[in-house]
Design a protein around this motif. Structure first.
Motif, PDB file in Angstrom:
ATOM      1  N   ILE A  33       0.269  45.269  23.882  1.00  0.00           N
ATOM      2  CA  ILE A  33       1.546  45.999  23.896  1.00  0.00           C
ATOM      3  C   ILE A  33       2.545  45.335  24.844  1.00  0.00           C
ATOM      4  CG2 ILE A  33       1.074  47.718  25.678  1.00  0.00           C
ATOM      5  CD1 ILE A  33       2.327  49.762  23.641  1.00  0.00           C
ATOM      6  N   ASP A  34       2.043  44.711  25.909  1.00  0.00           N
ATOM      7  CA  ASP A  34       2.959  43.996  26.808  1.00  0.00           C
ATOM      8  C   ASP A  34       3.628  42.833  26.099  1.00  0.00           C
ATOM      9  OD1 ASP A  34       2.791  45.539  29.077  1.00  0.00           O
ATOM     10  OD2 ASP A  34       1.087  44.436  29.903  1.00  0.00           O
ATOM     11  N   LYS A  35       2.878  42.138  25.254  1.00  0.00           N
ATOM     12  CA  LYS A  35       3.444  41.010  24.521  1.00  0.00           C
ATOM     13  C   LYS A  35       4.428  41.490  23.461  1.00  0.00           C
ATOM     14  CE  LYS A  35      -0.706  38.241  25.055  1.00  0.00           C
ATOM     15  NZ  LYS A  35      -1.873  37.699  24.353  1.00  0.00           N
TER      16      LYS A  35
ATOM     17  N   GLY B 231       3.107  53.604  30.591  1.00  0.00           N
ATOM     18  CA  GLY B 231       2.821  52.199  30.322  1.00  0.00           C
ATOM     19  C   GLY B 231       1.377  51.797  30.543  1.00  0.00           C
ATOM     20  N   ALA B 232       0.754  52.219  31.651  1.00  0.00           N
ATOM     21  CA  ALA B 232      -0.630  51.829  31.943  1.00  0.00           C
ATOM     22  C   ALA B 232      -1.583  52.395  30.900  1.00  0.00           C
ATOM     23  CB  ALA B 232      -1.028  52.301  33.333  1.00  0.00           C
ATOM     24  N   TYR B 233      -1.385  53.655  30.518  1.00  0.00           N
ATOM     25  CA  TYR B 233      -2.236  54.290  29.497  1.00  0.00           C
ATOM     26  C   TYR B 233      -2.078  53.604  28.145  1.00  0.00           C
ATOM     27  CZ  TYR B 233      -3.780  57.742  26.087  1.00  0.00           C
ATOM     28  OH  TYR B 233      -4.381  58.357  25.024  1.00  0.00           O
ATOM     29  N   GLU B 234      -0.837  53.346  27.750  1.00  0.00           N
ATOM     30  CA  GLU B 234      -0.582  52.712  26.456  1.00  0.00           C
ATOM     31  C   GLU B 234      -1.110  51.283  26.420  1.00  0.00           C
ATOM     32  OE1 GLU B 234       3.569  53.295  25.749  1.00  0.00           O
ATOM     33  OE2 GLU B 234       3.311  55.449  25.480  1.00  0.00           O
ATOM     34  N   ASN B 235      -1.013  50.567  27.531  1.00  0.00           N
ATOM     35  CA  ASN B 235      -1.572  49.218  27.581  1.00  0.00           C
ATOM     36  C   ASN B 235      -3.085  49.247  27.418  1.00  0.00           C
ATOM     37  OD1 ASN B 235       0.870  47.901  27.880  1.00  0.00           O
ATOM     38  ND2 ASN B 235       0.794  47.982  30.106  1.00  0.00           N
ATOM     39  N   ALA B 236      -3.730  50.324  27.876  1.00  0.00           N
ATOM     40  CA  ALA B 236      -5.189  50.432  27.772  1.00  0.00           C
ATOM     41  C   ALA B 236      -5.645  50.739  26.349  1.00  0.00           C
ATOM     42  CB  ALA B 236      -5.697  51.519  28.721  1.00  0.00           C
TER      43      ALA B 236
ATOM     44  N   TYR C 146      -2.359  59.174  18.900  1.00  0.00           N
ATOM     45  CA  TYR C 146      -2.176  57.958  19.678  1.00  0.00           C
ATOM     46  C   TYR C 146      -0.743  57.491  19.454  1.00  0.00           C
ATOM     47  CZ  TYR C 146      -7.232  58.095  19.815  1.00  0.00           C
ATOM     48  OH  TYR C 146      -8.531  58.489  20.009  1.00  0.00           O
ATOM     49  N   ALA C 147       0.108  57.756  20.417  1.00  0.00           N
ATOM     50  CA  ALA C 147       1.518  57.418  20.278  1.00  0.00           C
ATOM     51  C   ALA C 147       1.893  56.336  21.270  1.00  0.00           C
ATOM     52  CB  ALA C 147       2.374  58.657  20.508  1.00  0.00           C
ATOM     53  N   ALA C 148       2.594  55.334  20.792  1.00  0.00           N
ATOM     54  CA  ALA C 148       3.144  54.296  21.659  1.00  0.00           C
ATOM     55  C   ALA C 148       4.593  54.671  21.937  1.00  0.00           C
ATOM     56  CB  ALA C 148       3.046  52.934  20.995  1.00  0.00           C
ATOM     57  N   THR C 149       4.820  55.370  23.032  1.00  0.00           N
ATOM     58  CA  THR C 149       6.154  55.873  23.346  1.00  0.00           C
ATOM     59  C   THR C 149       7.039  54.824  24.003  1.00  0.00           C
ATOM     60  OG1 THR C 149       5.473  56.664  25.520  1.00  0.00           O
ATOM     61  CG2 THR C 149       5.239  58.195  23.671  1.00  0.00           C
TER      62      THR C 149
END
Length: 112
Positions: A94-96, A84-89, A75-78
């Motif tokens: 993550i947006d904040k 972006g949509a996948y990582e936000n899910a 699980y990487a936050a690139t």
């Protein structure tokens, strides 16, 4: 335990019988002196058991759990715009967290 973060509230009943922990009448694990034994439930396959060993410090606090069950998920936050949509899910807020980060803004503009 009652989880009020969902509607309707979800109630989980945990039963302890010596070394055995059951949740909703399903065995979760068996404690032993050096860790625990967890059942692994897969549909259509007989129950298997995974052994977890706890490494403790000099005060008896668990510092690491060593297990026999493998999980190769990454699980990487690139912070890349395309992901972006996948990582936000999969990551909370993550947006904040990137609101003050110049790196994602540069990536969005094609920089870096």
């Amino acid at each position: 335990m009652i989880d009020i973060s969902v509607t309707p509230a979800d109630t989980t009943v945990s039963d302890y019988d010596g070394m055995f922990l059951y949740k909703k009448d399903t065995l979760q694990y068996i404690s032993h002196e050096e860790g625990r034994i967890r059942p692994v439930y897969d549909s259509g396959i007989a129950v298997r058991y995974a052994w977890d060993y706890f490494e403790k410090d000099h005060l008896g606090n668990t510092r690491i759990a060593l297990g026999m069950q493998t999980d190769t998920s990454v699980y990487a936050a690139t912070m890349e715009t395309a992901k972006g949509a996948y990582e936000n899910a999969i990551f909370a807020d993550i947006d904040k967290s990137d609101s003050g980060c110049k790196c994602r803004k540069k990536w969005r503009k094609g920089g870096m």
